[in-house]
Design a protein around this motif. Structure first.
Motif, PDB file in Angstrom:
ATOM      1  N   UNK A  88      16.416  -4.971   4.677  1.00  0.00           N
ATOM      2  CA  UNK A  88      16.688  -6.147   3.753  1.00  0.00           C
ATOM      3  C   UNK A  88      15.648  -6.326   2.418  1.00  0.00           C
ATOM      4  N   UNK A  89      14.608  -5.598   2.624  1.00  0.00           N
ATOM      5  CA  UNK A  89      13.413  -5.662   1.705  1.00  0.00           C
ATOM      6  C   UNK A  89      13.406  -4.324   0.785  1.00  0.00           C
ATOM      7  N   UNK A  90      14.393  -3.369   1.011  1.00  0.00           N
ATOM      8  CA  UNK A  90      14.230  -2.107   0.208  1.00  0.00           C
ATOM      9  C   UNK A  90      13.181  -1.247   0.444  1.00  0.00           C
ATOM     10  N   UNK A  91      12.679  -1.252   1.665  1.00  0.00           N
ATOM     11  CA  UNK A  91      11.570  -0.437   1.870  1.00  0.00           C
ATOM     12  C   UNK A  91      11.771   1.121   2.056  1.00  0.00           C
ATOM     13  N   UNK A  92      13.144   1.665   2.226  1.00  0.00           N
ATOM     14  CA  UNK A  92      13.610   2.784   2.290  1.00  0.00           C
ATOM     15  C   UNK A  92      14.099   3.395   1.125  1.00  0.00           C
ATOM     16  N   UNK A  93      13.643   4.727   0.881  1.00  0.00           N
ATOM     17  CA  UNK A  93      14.297   5.165  -0.362  1.00  0.00           C
ATOM     18  C   UNK A  93      14.815   6.733   0.149  1.00  0.00           C
ATOM     19  N   UNK A  94      16.046   7.061  -0.368  1.00  0.00           N
ATOM     20  CA  UNK A  94      16.628   8.325   0.099  1.00  0.00           C
ATOM     21  C   UNK A  94      16.769   9.054  -1.452  1.00  0.00           C
ATOM     22  N   UNK A  95      16.350  10.214  -1.368  1.00  0.00           N
ATOM     23  CA  UNK A  95      16.413  10.939  -2.607  1.00  0.00           C
ATOM     24  C   UNK A  95      16.714  12.475  -2.466  1.00  0.00           C
ATOM     25  N   UNK A  96      17.353  13.392  -3.133  1.00  0.00           N
ATOM     26  CA  UNK A  96      17.595  14.569  -2.924  1.00  0.00           C
ATOM     27  C   UNK A  96      16.206  15.377  -2.722  1.00  0.00           C
TER      28      UNK A  96
END
Length: 66
Positions: free
Chosen positions: A55-63
């Motif tokens: 809900x707060x965008x604390x997780x990022x996924x990248x190549x």
């Protein structure tokens, strides 16, 4: 892919652990953490869904970086 959890943003809602329990858990303080063995990346199909569920965008996924 590389998964990053911004612990300064995380509020401990646990939506990532609900969306992808094979990848995410909550630490002793109630904040999101990766399940041991996934610290250096994964190709798990639910990783992006868990990031979207936060809900707060604390997780990022990248190549992965080469």
């Amino acid at each position: 892919m590389h998964i990053d959890i911004d612990r300064n943003t995380c509020i401990g809602a646990g939506q990532c652990a609900l969306a992808a329990p094979a990848l995410f858990t909550q630490d002793d303080d109630g904040f999101s953490a990766l399940v041991p063995g996934h610290e250096h990346g994964t190709d798990h199909p639910m990783a992006r869904e868990a990031a979207r569920a936060c809900p707060v965008g604390a997780i990022s996924v990248s190549p992965p970086t080469p």
